[in-house]
Design an enzyme around this catalytic site. Structure first.
Site, PDB file in Angstrom:
ATOM      1  N   HIS A  49     -67.269   6.801 -49.685  1.00 28.68           N
ATOM      2  CA  HIS A  49     -67.164   8.053 -50.442  1.00 28.68           C
ATOM      3  C   HIS A  49     -65.787   8.681 -50.409  1.00 28.68           C
ATOM      4  CE1 HIS A  49     -71.358   8.435 -51.479  1.00 28.68           C
ATOM      5  NE2 HIS A  49     -71.720   8.205 -50.236  1.00 28.68           N
ATOM      6  N   GLU A 152     -81.240   4.037 -48.214  1.00 26.45           N
ATOM      7  CA  GLU A 152     -81.074   5.338 -48.872  1.00 26.45           C
ATOM      8  C   GLU A 152     -81.673   5.364 -50.271  1.00 26.45           C
ATOM      9  OE1 GLU A 152     -76.949   6.464 -48.460  1.00 26.45           O
ATOM     10  OE2 GLU A 152     -76.232   4.447 -48.792  1.00 26.45           O
ATOM     11  N   ASP A 178     -78.906  10.507 -50.597  1.00 27.76           N
ATOM     12  CA  ASP A 178     -79.217   9.532 -51.648  1.00 27.76           C
ATOM     13  C   ASP A 178     -80.717   9.273 -51.737  1.00 27.76           C
ATOM     14  OD1 ASP A 178     -76.812   8.857 -52.969  1.00 27.76           O
ATOM     15  OD2 ASP A 178     -76.120   7.897 -51.135  1.00 27.76           O
TER      16      ASP A 178
END
Ligand code: 3PY
Ligand code: MG
Length: 262
Positions: A49, A152, A178
């Protein structure tokens, strides 16, 4: 080389003892060094990320070297070369996001292990002291290197039995945000659907003899105790950005109260 902190991580995973780490989301070796000095047993650099690339991973690896903190990397995906490079610059293991199938889990494990267990390529690198400890590293890495699958999505939950059956997967780490998107309740990480999914994941880990990990955001003693009571042992507290953010806001709050600043 696998020194004290990496061996401690391996032991904690094998024996399901709680072990506490945090995420590094800045690309800052300084932040990583501060968190390492604070005593986190592992730090996971988030390359999924953030803008941290392989040079950033190497710089952070150097910064925390010898500070009793094992380095993990959340790679961007189950990619053979990315995983290889992270291990070669000195990561003790990888955390692989969005694992939904046994095939993805097998790709991740194969990338992290030398033949015959996988396809990791040999080289002289930071991880074996530029070749000085080549033999020792090569013969111990397959046992020591850590591979954690992030679960996730609903697909990951549905396929958890096959994912955990993959030899070389040490355990899972839940991505609650997520997961909330995947279950159609965005942001509601404590929605009953999700709590049921988390419980089924922890139960599957227990049956397969693997660890369950969780990210505790805005950590408190109560949240930590609850996570351990639920069966999580691989625990991530906050992240460098969260800790800085909280401290900065607390400092400014104090200043505002003292001086009636805006
Ligand atoms: C998620 O919640 O999806 C995460 O990846 C947390 O780290
Ligand atoms: Mg995620």
């Amino acid at each position: 080389m696998f020194n004290g902190s990496e061996l401690r991580l391996r032991k904690a995973l094998d024996e399901k003892e709680p072990i506490i780490g945090s995420w590094i989301q800045t690309s800052s070796p300084t932040c990583a060094e501060i968190l390492a000095n604070a005593g986190f047993a592992w730090l996971g650099i988030d390359c999924e990320h953030t803008s941290v690339g392989i040079q950033g991973v190497e710089s952070i690896a150097r910064a925390i070297h010898g500070r009793d903190t094992a380095l993990l990397v959340r790679v961007s995906r189950a990619d053979t070369i990315e995983i290889r490079q992270c291990l070669d610059v000195g990561a003790a293991g990888v955390i692989v996001p969005m694992v939904e199938t046994a095939a993805q889990a097998r790709t991740a494990v194969a990338a992290a292990k030398y033949p015959p267990d996988g396809v990791r390529g040999y080289c002289f690198g930071r991880m074996n002291d530029w070749g000085s400890s080549f033999d020792e590293y090569a013969t111990t890495a397959n046992k020591s290197v850590v591979v954690i699958a992030m679960i996730e999505t609903k697909a990951g939950v549905d396929n958890i039995e096959e994912i955990l059956a993959v030899q070389g997967i040490d355990g899972i780490f839940i991505g609650p945000y997520d997961m909330s998107g995947s279950y159609g309740v965005p942001g509601q990480t404590q929605h009953p659907y999700l709590k049921k999914a988390y419980a089924s994941l922890v139960d599957a880990c227990r049956r397969h003899g693997k660890v369950a990990g969780q990210h505790i955001v805005n950590s408190t003693r109560e949240k930590l105790n609850e996570a351990v009571a639920l069966g999580y042992t691989f625990i991530c507290l906050d992240a460098d950005i969260i800790l800085i953010n909280q401290s900065a806001r607390t400092a400014m709050e104090t200043a505002r109260k003292s001086f009636t600043l805006k």
